[in-house]
Design a protein around this motif. Structure first.
Motif, short mmCIF file in Angstrom:
data_model
loop_
_atom_site.label_atom_id
_atom_site.label_comp_id
_atom_site.label_asym_id
_atom_site.label_seq_id
_atom_site.Cartn_x
_atom_site.Cartn_y
_atom_site.Cartn_z
N UNK A 191 44.61 31.87 -30.88
CA UNK A 191 45.32 32.76 -31.79
C UNK A 191 44.30 33.63 -32.51
N UNK A 192 44.39 34.94 -32.29
CA UNK A 192 43.47 35.88 -32.92
C UNK A 192 43.99 36.29 -34.30
N UNK A 193 43.08 36.38 -35.25
CA UNK A 193 43.39 36.88 -36.58
C UNK A 193 42.61 38.17 -36.77
N UNK A 203 44.36 22.70 -36.52
CA UNK A 203 43.80 23.97 -36.06
C UNK A 203 42.28 23.87 -36.09
N UNK A 204 41.64 24.39 -35.05
CA UNK A 204 40.19 24.39 -34.95
C UNK A 204 39.62 25.77 -35.23
N UNK A 205 38.47 25.81 -35.90
CA UNK A 205 37.75 27.06 -36.17
C UNK A 205 36.31 26.90 -35.69
N UNK A 206 35.73 27.97 -35.18
CA UNK A 206 34.33 27.97 -34.73
C UNK A 206 33.55 28.92 -35.63
N UNK A 207 32.50 28.41 -36.29
CA UNK A 207 31.91 29.16 -37.39
C UNK A 207 30.39 29.05 -37.45
N UNK A 208 29.83 29.90 -38.33
CA UNK A 208 28.41 29.78 -38.70
C UNK A 208 28.23 29.70 -40.22
N UNK A 209 29.03 30.48 -40.96
CA UNK A 209 28.99 30.47 -42.42
C UNK A 209 27.59 30.74 -42.95
N UNK A 210 27.07 31.92 -42.64
CA UNK A 210 25.67 32.23 -42.94
C UNK A 210 25.51 33.42 -43.91
N UNK A 211 25.92 33.31 -45.19
CA UNK A 211 26.56 32.14 -45.81
C UNK A 211 28.08 32.30 -45.81
N UNK A 212 28.77 31.31 -46.35
CA UNK A 212 30.23 31.35 -46.48
C UNK A 212 30.60 32.45 -47.47
N UNK A 213 31.65 33.24 -47.13
CA UNK A 213 32.06 34.32 -48.04
C UNK A 213 33.59 34.43 -48.07
N UNK A 214 34.09 35.41 -48.80
CA UNK A 214 35.54 35.55 -48.99
C UNK A 214 36.29 35.77 -47.69
N UNK A 215 35.65 36.43 -46.73
CA UNK A 215 36.29 36.63 -45.43
C UNK A 215 36.51 35.31 -44.71
N UNK A 216 35.57 34.39 -44.85
CA UNK A 216 35.73 33.06 -44.25
C UNK A 216 36.85 32.27 -44.93
N UNK A 217 36.95 32.43 -46.24
CA UNK A 217 38.04 31.77 -46.97
C UNK A 217 39.39 32.30 -46.50
N UNK A 218 39.46 33.62 -46.30
CA UNK A 218 40.67 34.24 -45.77
C UNK A 218 41.01 33.68 -44.38
N UNK A 219 39.98 33.50 -43.57
CA UNK A 219 40.15 32.96 -42.20
C UNK A 219 40.77 31.57 -42.25
N UNK A 220 40.22 30.69 -43.09
CA UNK A 220 40.74 29.32 -43.20
C UNK A 220 42.19 29.33 -43.67
N UNK A 221 42.46 30.07 -44.72
CA UNK A 221 43.82 30.09 -45.28
C UNK A 221 44.82 30.70 -44.30
N UNK A 222 44.44 31.78 -43.64
CA UNK A 222 45.34 32.45 -42.70
C UNK A 222 45.59 31.58 -41.47
N UNK A 223 44.55 30.95 -40.96
CA UNK A 223 44.70 30.07 -39.79
C UNK A 223 45.67 28.93 -40.10
N UNK A 224 45.52 28.36 -41.27
CA UNK A 224 46.39 27.24 -41.66
C UNK A 224 47.84 27.71 -41.83
N UNK A 225 48.01 28.89 -42.40
CA UNK A 225 49.35 29.43 -42.63
C UNK A 225 50.04 29.80 -41.32
#
Length: 415
Positions: free
Chosen positions: A190-192, A4-26
């Motif tokens: 796939x939209x989250x 799965x690919x994600x397009x990001x900035x992480x400015x800075x990385x936060x809990x919402x980004x962690x949720x994005x990674x985990x949900x995308x993988x799941x």
């Protein structure tokens, strides 16, 4: 193997980004997560608050398996070109199965319907858009009004469509899908659904909040103000970098920008990406009132040009990003190489798959790049190196802290 690919900035990385990674993988049952991330300059036309290698560490520690740099030609561009450059990179890897992205509505199907209209540009829609632009509206507002008129009562009512077309993550999501369509990519979108906070929310209200809220909290109340809104290891990285390489703000670049603007006789402003002739004339007229980066951007803001558009134009002048050059990149299908910023040691099968399927060179050592890239590819890479040199110059000047240049910097390898 599913990727799965994600397009990001992480400015800075936060809990919402962690949720994005985990949900995308799941949701995709992916074995690996590939992140395309902006470098040191971002889509809003601003510098990243912390450098790209620190943000790469954050991403890898959060479950990403590979982090690829999005060239500054696209990372500082409008939603359309930001999305097109990112999608091209993922598509050229030849083995990405899904693209997962956050959106306020979380409805992939309605986003696809809108994206198909923008990709096909039916005559009626084009006429509506032309009408609104002639009225002096900015392109984003004119396009939204044209879509509302074109789609109303056939897909949804205007009342239902308006919020979908107004939210920033929905807009980016539509551009991602449009890019997939126009590039004939096999990647499945796939939209989250974005949770808790909005992209522009400036206040911290929960453990998941926007990066905007975190940056605002930091500026007003310091590091401890957002400790619960970022993973503990991200907080540690930010704490370690504090007053060494972080924080970096637009106004830190004021003197460099003023110098670049004063060189206007060497090249007309409209030669740069995103700078129209009318905006170039406004910059020339207002230059004597320059105080700092952000103040000047506010002076240039108008009904025709949004604050973000102004910021992007100024950053393109600062970074010497010429329109003719970027048009050449676009004509050559956007992606000219894959530059690795970091990877997990456990991701060897992923790297093997990309090497076997990639349609463009993979760059892990800058010193070897000239042996693998075309002249145009080298030009794109030189732009990224210059952007990093400019960013690092500000870091060194602000904090008196020595940092390695792009040729000395090591790829981040996460154990």
């Amino acid at each position: 193997m599913k990727i799965v690919g994600l397009i990001t900035e992480y400015n800075p990385f936060h809990n919402g980004h962690l949720y994005h990674i985990k949900t995308a993988k799941k949701l995709t049952d992916a074995d690996y997560v590939v992140v395309v991330m902006s470098g040191n300059f971002l889509q809003r036309g601003t510098p990243a608050i912390i450098d790209k290698y620190s943000r790469t560490r954050m991403a890898l520690a959060s479950g990403a398996d590979l982090v690829i740099e999005l060239p500054c030609a696209y990372s500082t561009s409008s939603a359309e070109f930001f999305a097109s450059g990112s999608v091209a990179l993922l598509s050229q890897m030849g083995c990405i199965d899904y693209l997962c992205f956050g959106s306020e509505c979380g409805d992939t199907e309605i986003l696809k319907k809108i994206a198909f209209i923008l990709a096909d540009e039916p005559l009626t829609f084009k006429e509506l858009l032309k009408k609104y632009l002639k009225e002096g509206l900015s392109f984003p507002i004119g396009r939204k009004k044209a879509l509302l008129d074109y789609m109303a009562d056939t897909t949804m009512t205007k009342e239902e469509l308006e919020p979908i077309l107004s939210e920033p993550n929905n807009i980016l999501a539509i551009e991602y899908i449009k890019a997939l369509i126009k590039q004939n990519s096999k990647i499945i979108p796939l939209a989250i659904k974005r949770v808790v906070s909005g992209y522009h929310d400036s206040l911290i209200k929960d453990k998941i909040c926007s990066a905007t809220a975190i940056r605002t909290a930091f500026q007003t109340s310091g590091l401890n103000s957002f400790r619960e809104q970022v993973p503990s290891y991200v907080f540690d990285i930010l704490s370690e970098a504090y007053n060494r390489t972080f924080p970096i703000y637009p106004n830190d670049f004021s003197s460099l920008l003023k110098y670049r603007l004063l060189l206007q006789n060497s090249k007309p402003f409209q030669a740069y990406w995103d700078v129209s002739e009318s905006l170039a004339n406004t910059i020339t007229r207002m230059l004597s009132q320059f105080k700092n980066y952000e103040d000047f951007a506010n002076l240039l803001k108008s009904k025709q040009y949004t604050f973000t558009r102004i910021n992007r134009s100024l950053i393109h002048i600062l970074l010497n990003l010429e329109a003719d050059t970027i048009h050449q990149f676009i004509e050559h299908n956007y992606a000219l190489y894959i530059r690795i910023l970091g990877f997990r040691k456990s991701s060897t099968p992923l790297l093997t798959a990309i090497k076997a399927n990639s349609g463009i060179p993979i760059i892990s050592k800058l010193a070897d790049a000239k042996n693998h890239l075309t002249q145009l590819g080298l030009l794109m890479l030189e732009q990224d190196i210059l952007a990093s040199d400019i960013y690092n110059t500000i870091v060194i000047d602000k904090f008196d802290f020595s940092i390695p240049n792009e040729f000395q910097q090591q790829i981040v390898i996460f154990e």
